[in-house]
Write an enzyme that holds these catalytic residues in place. Structure first.
Site, PDB file in Angstrom:
ATOM      1  N   ARG A 167       5.416  -6.295  19.924  1.00  0.00           N
ATOM      2  CA  ARG A 167       4.946  -7.271  20.633  1.00  0.00           C
ATOM      3  C   ARG A 167       5.266  -8.746  20.571  1.00  0.00           C
ATOM      4  O   ARG A 167       5.494  -9.541  21.406  1.00  0.00           O
ATOM      5  CB  ARG A 167       3.451  -7.338  20.320  1.00  0.00           C
ATOM      6  CG  ARG A 167       2.514  -8.186  21.375  1.00  0.00           C
ATOM      7  CD  ARG A 167       0.960  -8.145  20.573  1.00  0.00           C
ATOM      8  NE  ARG A 167       0.361  -9.040  21.725  1.00  0.00           N
ATOM      9  CZ  ARG A 167       0.085 -10.296  21.913  1.00  0.00           C
ATOM     10  NH1 ARG A 167       0.615 -11.200  21.002  1.00  0.00           N
ATOM     11  NH2 ARG A 167      -1.006 -10.705  22.608  1.00  0.00           N
ATOM     12  N   CYS A 168       5.872  -8.962  19.246  1.00  0.00           N
ATOM     13  CA  CYS A 168       6.378 -10.168  18.768  1.00  0.00           C
ATOM     14  C   CYS A 168       7.703 -10.664  19.754  1.00  0.00           C
ATOM     15  O   CYS A 168       8.018 -11.795  19.894  1.00  0.00           O
ATOM     16  CB  CYS A 168       6.797 -10.285  17.435  1.00  0.00           C
ATOM     17  SG  CYS A 168       5.566 -10.409  16.191  1.00  0.00           S
ATOM     18  N   MET A 169       8.694  -9.501  19.798  1.00  0.00           N
ATOM     19  CA  MET A 169       9.790  -9.699  20.576  1.00  0.00           C
ATOM     20  C   MET A 169       9.766  -9.820  22.060  1.00  0.00           C
ATOM     21  O   MET A 169      10.604  -9.814  22.717  1.00  0.00           O
ATOM     22  CB  MET A 169      10.566  -8.588  20.219  1.00  0.00           C
ATOM     23  CG  MET A 169      11.114  -8.567  18.756  1.00  0.00           C
ATOM     24  SD  MET A 169      12.387  -7.079  18.406  1.00  0.00           S
ATOM     25  CE  MET A 169      11.430  -5.780  19.028  1.00  0.00           C
TER      26      MET A 169
END
Length: 410
Positions: A399-401
């Protein structure tokens, strides 16, 4: 083309996503500057690139259009004056505008093609790249004291944080840490000047000039009417309040903002490191964010009597608050690491809770979090695992990426 940005949930079928392939900025990390640049370790560039390419191809295999931040930024800077303005702002915000060094660096950067310019800015400019004859200040000559004119931006592969799609608009975020502050400038120029976005007059619900920080890892779009935002180490309550007021006064679909307070520490950096949505009624959670009896501080923000007031309701149960705002009779909180105190802490550190939903009940996760992945499958979730030995060193997961640009409505 329909509106270029459209995200009304965390789980709607992902159609377009923005990524950033790790580059030279990762190799410009050294042990002396890890803390300053918000890293705990130094990834091995060839392998982190291979893993990131695998992640991108995994998304393409599911029909997702993959855009790259570095490519869009280069395509946005077609005008000569725009290039100069962008470089000036990057140098100023990177604190590389000291005396004559600003002009020397500006000339150096503008000598590159657009693609090379963006890669150079992202990767950082070292003092040994400028001819000694052009150096007129003591600090410029002292390469061993500090090697950079312009710091590298190794956190850029976490495209989730500098901006966030909310409905048909977005927030362009003021990042809390100086090492990341320049990152959202790329998105500002892309939205304003890239032909894919510029002609659509995309609404900016909160811009990067607002004085209090907010980051995309804390912004979760629960459904068309409700968003959740973490009050965290990186996102302030004042920014959440301002965003809520802006949303309620400028559009009529989002009616509730759920402010969720989480512990302010590096391990729990953003809300999405401890809590993500994986299906209509299923969420991952790191149990350590809750008190002994499952208690938390949660605030439901709704429109008040006028544009500058809010109705704020306090809740202490995350499950009950979610059921209330999502109008669900039941929902499931799936514990990271299965609730085992060791597995839970280990897998949360490696982003076991940081799932990327690409459709309802379909998520992308890191392969290393096998306890959490098994538990997700036991709850009927389709889990697509990606390689993670180097990507995880940056303390961010799938999700962060990724920054969703377009999702189908649910």
């Amino acid at each position: 083309m329909k509106h270029p940005i459209h995200v009304t949930s965390e789980i709607g079928e992902l159609q377009t996503v923005l990524l950033k392939r790790p580059g030279k900025e990762v190799e410009n990390l050294t042990p002396d500057y890890l803390q300053q640049l918000l890293f705990d370790d130094i990834p091995y560039l060839p392998i982190i690139q291979k893993e990131h390419d695998y992640f991108a191809q995994t998304l393409r295999n599911r029909g997702v259009e993959v855009l790259y931040l570095e490519k869009l930024a280069a395509e946005a800077l077609v005008d000569k004056k725009l290039r100069e303005e962008f470089v000036d702002r990057i140098l100023k915000e990177g604190q590389a505008d000291v005396n004559v060094a600003h002009q020397t660096l500006k000339e150096y950067l503008l000598s590159f093609s657009n693609e090379e310019l963006i890669q150079k800015i992202m990767g950082g400019v070292r003092k040994n790249e400028i001819e000694t004859s052009k150096k007129t200040h003591l600090y410029e000559l002292m390469e061993d004291h500090y090697p950079f004119y312009l710091d590298p931006m190794p956190n850029l592969y976490f495209t989730r944080d500098p901006a966030a799609s909310v409905g048909d608009g977005l927030t362009i975020n003021k990042m809390r840490e100086p090492a990341r502050r320049r990152e959202s400038l790329f998105m500002e120029y892309i939205i304003k000047y890239h032909p894919r976005f510029a002609k659509h007059n995309v609404p900016i619900w909160l811009d990067r000039d607002y004085k209090f920080p907010i980051e995309g890892g804390d912004e979760l779009i629960l459904n068309e009417e409700t968003i959740a935002i973490g009050v965290s180490a990186r996102t302030s309550a004042k920014a959440i309040e301002r965003l809520a007021k802006n949303l309620f006064s400028r559009q009529n679909k989002i009616k509730k903002v759920l402010a969720i307070e989480i512990p302010k520490c590096r391990a729990f950096m953003h809300l999405d490191t401890v809590f993500t949505m994986v299906d209509y009624d299923k969420f991952t959670i790191h149990p350590a964010i809750q008190g002994p009896k499952g208690n938390m501080n949660i605030y439901i923000l709704e429109k008040g009597a006028d544009e500058e007031t809010l109705k704020i309701t306090h809740r202490t149960s995350l499950m009950e608050a979610l059921k209330e705002v999502l109008d669900l009779s039941e929902l499931v909180l799936i514990p990271c690491g299965g609730g085992d105190v060791i597995a839970s802490a280990r897998e949360q550190w490696n982003d076991g809770s940081n799932t990327l939903a690409i459709a309802p009940g379909v998520v992308v996760t890191y392969d290393r979090n096998y306890v959490s992945n098994t538990l997700l499958r036991e709850h009927g979730i389709e889990v697509i695992e990606v390689l993670s030995s180097e990507l995880s060193r940056g303390r961010g997961g799938p999700r962060c990426m990724s920054m969703p640009i377009v999702r189908k409505d649910i």
